[in-house]
Design a protein around this motif. Structure first.
Motif, short mmCIF file in Angstrom:
data_model
loop_
_atom_site.label_atom_id
_atom_site.label_comp_id
_atom_site.label_asym_id
_atom_site.label_seq_id
_atom_site.Cartn_x
_atom_site.Cartn_y
_atom_site.Cartn_z
N ALA A 1 21.89 -25.31 4.55
CA ALA A 1 22.45 -24.23 3.72
C ALA A 1 22.34 -22.85 4.36
N PRO A 2 21.24 -22.52 5.06
CA PRO A 2 21.13 -21.16 5.62
C PRO A 2 22.13 -20.88 6.75
N VAL A 3 22.71 -21.91 7.35
CA VAL A 3 23.52 -21.69 8.56
C VAL A 3 24.93 -22.25 8.49
N ILE A 4 25.21 -23.15 7.56
CA ILE A 4 26.45 -23.91 7.63
C ILE A 4 27.69 -23.03 7.47
N ASP A 5 27.62 -21.97 6.65
CA ASP A 5 28.76 -21.06 6.52
C ASP A 5 29.12 -20.44 7.87
N LYS A 6 28.12 -19.97 8.57
CA LYS A 6 28.36 -19.32 9.86
C LYS A 6 28.97 -20.30 10.86
N ASN B 1 24.37 -35.23 4.34
CA ASN B 1 23.49 -36.40 4.41
C ASN B 1 22.34 -36.26 3.39
N TRP B 2 22.75 -36.17 2.13
CA TRP B 2 21.83 -36.15 0.99
C TRP B 2 20.81 -35.03 1.11
N SER B 3 21.33 -33.81 1.26
CA SER B 3 20.47 -32.63 1.39
C SER B 3 19.70 -32.37 0.09
N SER B 4 18.52 -31.78 0.24
CA SER B 4 17.75 -31.37 -0.93
C SER B 4 18.02 -29.91 -1.30
N ASP B 5 18.75 -29.18 -0.45
CA ASP B 5 19.18 -27.84 -0.79
C ASP B 5 20.65 -27.89 -1.24
N THR C 1 23.43 -27.56 0.45
CA THR C 1 24.39 -27.76 1.54
C THR C 1 25.68 -28.40 1.04
N PHE C 2 25.57 -29.42 0.21
CA PHE C 2 26.76 -30.13 -0.29
C PHE C 2 27.67 -29.18 -1.07
N GLN C 3 27.11 -28.34 -1.91
CA GLN C 3 27.90 -27.41 -2.70
C GLN C 3 28.63 -26.40 -1.79
N ILE C 4 27.97 -25.99 -0.73
CA ILE C 4 28.61 -25.07 0.22
C ILE C 4 29.77 -25.77 0.93
N LEU C 5 29.55 -27.00 1.36
CA LEU C 5 30.62 -27.74 2.04
C LEU C 5 31.83 -27.92 1.13
N LYS C 6 31.60 -28.18 -0.14
CA LYS C 6 32.69 -28.40 -1.08
C LYS C 6 33.61 -27.18 -1.20
N LYS C 7 33.09 -25.99 -0.93
CA LYS C 7 33.92 -24.78 -0.98
C LYS C 7 35.03 -24.81 0.06
N HIS D 1 22.05 -21.43 18.72
CA HIS D 1 21.56 -22.68 18.13
C HIS D 1 20.54 -22.27 17.07
N ILE D 2 20.91 -22.40 15.81
CA ILE D 2 20.14 -21.80 14.72
C ILE D 2 19.20 -22.85 14.12
N ARG D 3 17.92 -22.73 14.44
CA ARG D 3 16.98 -23.77 14.02
C ARG D 3 15.75 -23.21 13.28
N SER D 4 15.71 -21.90 13.06
CA SER D 4 14.51 -21.31 12.47
C SER D 4 14.23 -21.85 11.07
N HIS D 5 15.27 -22.29 10.35
CA HIS D 5 15.07 -22.80 9.00
C HIS D 5 14.46 -24.21 8.99
N LYS D 6 14.24 -24.77 10.17
CA LYS D 6 13.70 -26.13 10.26
C LYS D 6 12.23 -26.15 10.69
N ASN D 7 11.59 -25.00 10.69
CA ASN D 7 10.22 -24.91 11.21
C ASN D 7 9.15 -25.11 10.15
#
Length: 284
Positions: free
Chosen positions: A14-19, A40-44, A46-52, A167-173
């Motif tokens: 969710a933090p990066v997919i729009d960009k 892939n069954w996100s807990s945030d 992400t799915f709602q953002i993709l649907k836009k 490569h945006i990975r800070s939200h995975k730390n």
């Protein structure tokens, strides 16, 4: 007919997919394409953002499974003659330039570029013929590349770093200790199943590798001994010790096909470019 299907599997992005998606869409106006987006069954959210983004050219699905099986699900949903699988946390640049190179010179092959974050571009039929991605969470790409190499259809193109932006990975730390332990267990299980000859150096990684070997016996996807993996660590006087295992393995996959496949000129050309790159960038 759709020329190119771009597939992206995302989990908790969710933090990066729009960009990532907005950057892609800007680059694809002149290309006959569709996008297959898999949450892939996100807990945030992400799915709602993709649907836009969903429209006649962008299809959004939800799927629960390993990274490999999610990629394969996207592959089966794709209608394009070619499939380009991308990662959901990588900003890509100059894709129009890269695609011109691919379609003009390598379009009958599966092509990998870069050190990470670019799984493959390939004729869809070729990916389907070798079985696509297997049900693995880690090293699922290497497993696919091995099968493509044994089919004499895998090319790694060196010196395409200009395709890769941030490569945006800070939200995975912020993984919990339990999540980190589970990740290592699955990682070494899948490395063993794929047969990637990575030898852990410290005692902790050795422990997880041994545990992964045990876990592999409970996995539906069993270890396959690929012929090409025997070539991955073959020493060569053109590669010094400073060259990391990732590049060495890709280099030797090209050598393997040059030695074993009938269509040698294409692999000779790619290997020559590889060696010129090594001469410019390493102490060879």
């Amino acid at each position: 007919m759709v020329l190119l299907s771009i597939t992206i599997t995302a989990k908790n992005e969710a933090p990066v997919i729009d960009k990532v998606l907005n950057n892609l869409i800007k680059q694809l106006n002149d290309i006959n394409h569709e996008m297959i987006l898999i949450d892939n069954w996100s807990s945030d959210n992400t799915f709602q953002i993709l649907k836009k983004y969903e429209n006649d050219h962008i299809k959004v699905f939800r799927y629960k499974g390993s990274k490999g099986s999610a990629r394969n699900f996207a592959l089966k949903k794709a209608d394009g003659k070619y499939v380009m699988a991308l990662d959901a946390d990588q900003v890509y640049l100059n894709l129009d330039k890269f695609l011109r190179d691919y379609f003009s010179r390598y379009s009958s092959y599966s092509v990998k570029i870069g050190r990470s974050s670019f799984p493959i571009i390939s004729p869809k039929e070729l990916l389907m013929n070798v079985g696509g991605w297997r049900d693995l969470q880690f090293a699922e790409d290497w497993d696919l590349w091995f099968r493509l190499a044994e089919a004499c259809k895998y090319i790694y193109l060196i010196d395409y770093d200009w395709v890769f932006g941030e490569h945006i990975r800070s939200h995975k730390n912020n993984y919990s200790l339990i999540s980190k332990i589970l990740k290592y267990m699955l990682k070494y299980r899948d490395l063993y199943i794929v047969g990637l000859p990575i030898r852990p150096q410290n005692i902790y990684n050795k422990f997880f590798y041994q545990l992964g070997m045990v876990l592999s016996f409970f996995k539906n996807e069993k270890k396959i001994v690929y012929n090409c993996t025997k070539y991955l660590e073959i020493p060569t006087d053109k590669i010094e010790s400073e060259m990391d295992w990732d590049l060495q393995f890709h280099y030797n996959l090209i050598r393997y096909q040059l030695l074993t496949c009938k269509n040698k000129p294409i692999f000779s050309e790619v290997l020559s470019k590889f060696e010129n790159y090594l001469k410019r960038n390493y102490s060879l």
